[in-house]
Motif scaffolding. Structure first.
Motif, PDB file in Angstrom:
ATOM      1  N   THR A  95     -12.221  -8.267   4.070  1.00 16.09           N
ATOM      2  CA  THR A  95     -13.185  -7.294   3.551  1.00 16.09           C
ATOM      3  C   THR A  95     -12.920  -5.901   4.114  1.00 16.09           C
ATOM      4  O   THR A  95     -12.963  -4.897   3.391  1.00 16.09           O
ATOM      5  CB  THR A  95     -14.612  -7.743   3.890  1.00 16.09           C
ATOM      6  OG1 THR A  95     -14.827  -9.080   3.390  1.00 16.09           O
ATOM      7  CG2 THR A  95     -15.632  -6.807   3.283  1.00 16.09           C
ATOM      8  N   VAL A  96     -12.633  -5.843   5.433  1.00 16.49           N
ATOM      9  CA  VAL A  96     -12.330  -4.543   6.041  1.00 16.49           C
ATOM     10  C   VAL A  96     -11.070  -3.935   5.436  1.00 16.49           C
ATOM     11  O   VAL A  96     -11.005  -2.741   5.149  1.00 16.49           O
ATOM     12  CB  VAL A  96     -12.199  -4.709   7.566  1.00 16.49           C
ATOM     13  CG1 VAL A  96     -11.675  -3.430   8.201  1.00 16.49           C
ATOM     14  CG2 VAL A  96     -13.546  -5.073   8.177  1.00 16.49           C
ATOM     15  N   GLY A  97     -10.038  -4.761   5.232  1.00 17.00           N
ATOM     16  CA  GLY A  97      -8.816  -4.261   4.596  1.00 17.00           C
ATOM     17  C   GLY A  97      -9.062  -3.759   3.192  1.00 17.00           C
ATOM     18  O   GLY A  97      -8.514  -2.735   2.777  1.00 17.00           O
ATOM     19  N   LEU A  98      -9.903  -4.487   2.451  1.00 15.93           N
ATOM     20  CA  LEU A  98     -10.218  -4.046   1.094  1.00 15.93           C
ATOM     21  C   LEU A  98     -10.985  -2.736   1.102  1.00 15.93           C
ATOM     22  O   LEU A  98     -10.717  -1.832   0.289  1.00 15.93           O
ATOM     23  CB  LEU A  98     -11.023  -5.142   0.394  1.00 15.93           C
ATOM     24  CG  LEU A  98     -11.369  -4.905  -1.080  1.00 15.93           C
ATOM     25  CD1 LEU A  98     -10.104  -4.801  -1.906  1.00 15.93           C
ATOM     26  CD2 LEU A  98     -12.246  -6.027  -1.602  1.00 15.93           C
ATOM     27  N   ILE A  99     -11.929  -2.594   2.037  1.00 19.56           N
ATOM     28  CA  ILE A  99     -12.680  -1.330   2.133  1.00 19.56           C
ATOM     29  C   ILE A  99     -11.755  -0.187   2.527  1.00 19.56           C
ATOM     30  O   ILE A  99     -11.836   0.928   1.997  1.00 19.56           O
ATOM     31  CB  ILE A  99     -13.836  -1.487   3.136  1.00 19.56           C
ATOM     32  CG1 ILE A  99     -14.871  -2.478   2.603  1.00 19.56           C
ATOM     33  CG2 ILE A  99     -14.498  -0.145   3.419  1.00 19.56           C
ATOM     34  CD1 ILE A  99     -15.980  -2.795   3.588  1.00 19.56           C
ATOM     35  N   GLY A 100     -10.833  -0.446   3.486  1.00 18.94           N
ATOM     36  CA  GLY A 100      -9.894   0.600   3.884  1.00 18.94           C
ATOM     37  C   GLY A 100      -8.982   1.020   2.752  1.00 18.94           C
ATOM     38  O   GLY A 100      -8.711   2.222   2.569  1.00 18.94           O
ATOM     39  N   ALA A 101      -8.481   0.068   1.991  1.00 21.90           N
ATOM     40  CA  ALA A 101      -7.621   0.409   0.858  1.00 21.90           C
ATOM     41  C   ALA A 101      -8.387   1.208  -0.190  1.00 21.90           C
ATOM     42  O   ALA A 101      -7.861   2.171  -0.772  1.00 21.90           O
ATOM     43  CB  ALA A 101      -7.046  -0.864   0.243  1.00 21.90           C
ATOM     44  N   THR A 102      -9.647   0.849  -0.411  1.00 23.82           N
ATOM     45  CA  THR A 102     -10.461   1.594  -1.371  1.00 23.82           C
ATOM     46  C   THR A 102     -10.721   3.019  -0.889  1.00 23.82           C
ATOM     47  O   THR A 102     -10.638   3.981  -1.665  1.00 23.82           O
ATOM     48  CB  THR A 102     -11.788   0.864  -1.606  1.00 23.82           C
ATOM     49  OG1 THR A 102     -11.533  -0.485  -2.020  1.00 23.82           O
ATOM     50  CG2 THR A 102     -12.615   1.562  -2.668  1.00 23.82           C
ATOM     51  N   ALA A 103     -11.024   3.165   0.414  1.00 27.14           N
ATOM     52  CA  ALA A 103     -11.256   4.513   0.948  1.00 27.14           C
ATOM     53  C   ALA A 103      -9.999   5.363   0.884  1.00 27.14           C
ATOM     54  O   ALA A 103     -10.054   6.561   0.565  1.00 27.14           O
ATOM     55  CB  ALA A 103     -11.746   4.408   2.401  1.00 27.14           C
ATOM     56  N   LEU A 104      -8.840   4.770   1.186  1.00 31.91           N
ATOM     57  CA  LEU A 104      -7.583   5.526   1.104  1.00 31.91           C
ATOM     58  C   LEU A 104      -7.294   5.951  -0.326  1.00 31.91           C
ATOM     59  O   LEU A 104      -6.837   7.087  -0.572  1.00 31.91           O
ATOM     60  CB  LEU A 104      -6.445   4.673   1.648  1.00 31.91           C
ATOM     61  CG  LEU A 104      -5.048   5.311   1.622  1.00 31.91           C
ATOM     62  CD1 LEU A 104      -5.028   6.564   2.491  1.00 31.91           C
ATOM     63  CD2 LEU A 104      -4.002   4.314   2.078  1.00 31.91           C
ATOM     64  N   THR A 105      -7.586   5.085  -1.259  1.00 35.38           N
ATOM     65  CA  THR A 105      -7.359   5.433  -2.660  1.00 35.38           C
ATOM     66  C   THR A 105      -8.268   6.578  -3.089  1.00 35.38           C
ATOM     67  O   THR A 105      -7.835   7.512  -3.781  1.00 35.38           O
ATOM     68  CB  THR A 105      -7.598   4.202  -3.541  1.00 35.38           C
ATOM     69  OG1 THR A 105      -6.740   3.137  -3.117  1.00 35.38           O
ATOM     70  CG2 THR A 105      -7.332   4.505  -4.997  1.00 35.38           C
ATOM     71  N   LEU A 106      -9.533   6.525  -2.665  1.00 38.63           N
ATOM     72  CA  LEU A 106     -10.452   7.609  -3.017  1.00 38.63           C
ATOM     73  C   LEU A 106     -10.068   8.920  -2.338  1.00 38.63           C
ATOM     74  O   LEU A 106     -10.274  10.003  -2.895  1.00 38.63           O
ATOM     75  CB  LEU A 106     -11.888   7.221  -2.635  1.00 38.63           C
ATOM     76  CG  LEU A 106     -12.488   6.031  -3.398  1.00 38.63           C
ATOM     77  CD1 LEU A 106     -13.865   5.703  -2.844  1.00 38.63           C
ATOM     78  CD2 LEU A 106     -12.575   6.346  -4.887  1.00 38.63           C
ATOM     79  N   ARG A 107      -9.493   8.800  -1.113  1.00 42.26           N
ATOM     80  CA  ARG A 107      -9.121  10.029  -0.385  1.00 42.26           C
ATOM     81  C   ARG A 107      -7.895  10.685  -0.989  1.00 42.26           C
ATOM     82  O   ARG A 107      -7.801  11.909  -1.029  1.00 42.26           O
ATOM     83  CB  ARG A 107      -8.863   9.667   1.084  1.00 42.26           C
ATOM     84  CG  ARG A 107      -8.495  10.851   1.968  1.00 42.26           C
ATOM     85  CD  ARG A 107      -9.671  11.788   2.135  1.00 42.26           C
ATOM     86  NE  ARG A 107      -9.348  12.915   2.983  1.00 42.26           N
ATOM     87  CZ  ARG A 107      -8.725  14.017   2.590  1.00 42.26           C
ATOM     88  NH1 ARG A 107      -8.369  14.147   1.302  1.00 42.26           N
ATOM     89  NH2 ARG A 107      -8.486  15.009   3.421  1.00 42.26           N
ATOM     90  N   THR A 108      -6.954   9.938  -1.438  1.00 43.36           N
ATOM     91  CA  THR A 108      -5.702  10.497  -1.951  1.00 43.36           C
ATOM     92  C   THR A 108      -5.692  10.669  -3.461  1.00 43.36           C
ATOM     93  O   THR A 108      -4.733  11.232  -3.991  1.00 43.36           O
ATOM     94  CB  THR A 108      -4.533   9.580  -1.551  1.00 43.36           C
ATOM     95  OG1 THR A 108      -4.774   8.253  -2.068  1.00 43.36           O
ATOM     96  CG2 THR A 108      -4.408   9.502  -0.037  1.00 43.36           C
ATOM     97  N   ALA A 109      -6.692  10.213  -4.144  1.00 40.99           N
ATOM     98  CA  ALA A 109      -6.699  10.345  -5.596  1.00 40.99           C
ATOM     99  C   ALA A 109      -6.981  11.786  -5.998  1.00 40.99           C
ATOM    100  O   ALA A 109      -7.703  12.510  -5.296  1.00 40.99           O
ATOM    101  CB  ALA A 109      -7.755   9.409  -6.194  1.00 40.99           C
ATOM    102  N   PRO A 110      -6.402  12.294  -7.097  1.00 46.31           N
ATOM    103  CA  PRO A 110      -6.681  13.673  -7.544  1.00 46.31           C
ATOM    104  C   PRO A 110      -8.141  13.830  -7.969  1.00 46.31           C
ATOM    105  O   PRO A 110      -8.761  12.903  -8.480  1.00 46.31           O
ATOM    106  CB  PRO A 110      -5.727  13.854  -8.728  1.00 46.31           C
ATOM    107  CG  PRO A 110      -5.430  12.466  -9.203  1.00 46.31           C
ATOM    108  CD  PRO A 110      -5.459  11.606  -7.987  1.00 46.31           C
ATOM    109  N   THR A 111      -8.667  15.045  -7.723  1.00 50.34           N
ATOM    110  CA  THR A 111     -10.077  15.324  -8.038  1.00 50.34           C
ATOM    111  C   THR A 111     -10.264  16.008  -9.380  1.00 50.34           C
ATOM    112  O   THR A 111     -11.399  16.195  -9.813  1.00 50.34           O
ATOM    113  CB  THR A 111     -10.682  16.210  -6.941  1.00 50.34           C
ATOM    114  OG1 THR A 111      -9.905  17.424  -6.838  1.00 50.34           O
ATOM    115  CG2 THR A 111     -10.659  15.479  -5.596  1.00 50.34           C
TER     116      THR A 111
END
Length: 367
Positions: A300-316
């Motif tokens: 679960t922590v890995g999934l949350i981290g991957a989701t946060a990284l995706t949101l951080r690096t995704a274009p706005t």
């Protein structure tokens, strides 16, 4: 508004008999109640207890089916409430009085169940698989699952049956053949007669071997055997007859069921099969539960981290793609200078013949 009392629900073995007396399949009954066939099989085997509106609908349907066939109807028996065993105590020479026994903790109740059922289950599982280590592992794994689901097992009508069904399912899993330590054959029994009987048992298909063991070895009746093997009563009877015929073909002296039962008991009792202590099994169950809990948390922590990284690096914002290049036509090709014309030759000669320096280059001459 006061709710009417729920209709009584017969025991699991009676439920199956009522359904079969009405010539109704599990799929048909499941459709009438609004559940799956697996749920009906679990209700009839006693592994699960119906609750809520499904229980009321199930009980009413069984009552309707029983009333529709009065000649073959088994008498519904309400589920008995747990009874407390009176304990006779005589204190100080006075008259004996009845007192309730002290309530057992979950760990004490589990240990009592394990001490009561584990030795026999290990011997039964050895007859089912022919492997001593697999028999011990299957029973320990079944009791570990029972400890993980202890509230459900403690309320079950037959806790030993719950553990037995789980142990048999684990022991007969086809995945054991891929394990390295189960590929090597184990030493057979020392007695030639026991060796022949065990070999005849292992030649049977696993459903037939399990049915024969439950009926002629454990001593269950045919509906209970059918419920535990998740088969209909006629199918269980057919498996039992074919298994007996196969064993009698190899060992004619075992054609009598009483002789077969005695020989199975002798074969199981001659093997020294010891189970682990109850605290060890409970500790293994808790350790396994902690492992899977930590694994789930890590995932679960890995999934949350991957989701946060995706949101951080995704274009706005939207960035249109760069269009591909296109060739431009209509531009004349570059050419090298050609030969000089007559006028150009005359001008070049004139420039060469004229005075190249002097004031005439700066001041024009008068005309």
């Amino acid at each position: 508004m006061k709710r009417s009392p729920a209709p009584p629900l017969p025991p699991p073995e009676v439920r199956r008999r009522v359904r079969e007396a009405a010539t109704m399949t599990q799929d048909q009954l499941a459709e009438r109640v609004g559940v799956t066939r697996e749920t009906v099989a679990a209700w009839e085997s006693g592994h699960e207890a119906p609750r809520g509106r499904k229980r009321d609908a199930y009980a009413k349907l069984l009552g309707t089916l029983a009333d529709a066939a009065p000649a073959r109807r088994p008498q519904p028996v309400p589920e008995p409430a747990p009874k407390s065993v009176p304990l006779v105590v005589a204190a100080g020479g006075g008259p004996a009085k009845t007192a309730r026994p002290p309530a057992l903790t979950p760990a004490q109740a589990f240990d009592a169940l394990y001490e009561f059922g584990a030795p026999a289950l290990v011997r039964q599982t050895y007859l089912l698989t022919g492997r001593r280590e697999l028999a011990r592992e299957s029973v320990e794994r079944a009791f570990q699952l029972a400890w993980e689901h202890w509230p459900e097992v403690a309320r079950d009508r037959d806790p030993v049956g719950w553990v037995r069904a789980t142990a048999y399912e684990y022991a007969l899993s086809p995945w054991h053949r891929f394990r390295r330590r189960h590929r090597q054959p184990e030493p057979p029994p020392a007695d030639p007669a026991h060796r022949t009987l065990l070999k005849a048992l292992l030649k049977l298909p696993s459903p037939h071997r399990r049915t024969l063991l439950l009926y002629d070895g454990v001593g269950l009746d045919l509906p209970e055997t059918a419920a535990e093997t998740e088969a209909s009563t006629p199918a269980a009877a057919g498996r039992l007859m074919r298994a007996r015929e196969a064993v009698a073909d190899r060992l004619p002296e075992l054609g009598d069921p009483e002789v077969l039962h005695r020989r199975l008991a002798e074969l199981a009792s001659t093997e020294r099969l010891r189970a682990s202590r109850p605290p060890t099994v409970r500790a293994g169950s808790e350790r396994r539960a902690r492992f899977w809990t930590r694994a789930a948390i890590a995932f679960t922590v890995g999934l949350i981290g991957a989701t946060a990284l995706t949101l951080r690096t995704a274009p706005t914002h939207y960035e249109p793609p760069v269009p591909p290049g296109e060739a431009v036509g209509g531009v004349p090709a570059r050419v090298a200078p050609g030969a000089l014309s007559d006028e150009e030759l005359e001008l070049r000669q004139k420039l060469r013949d004229e005075l190249q320096d002097g004031p005439e280059r700066l001041v024009p001459r008068p005309g």
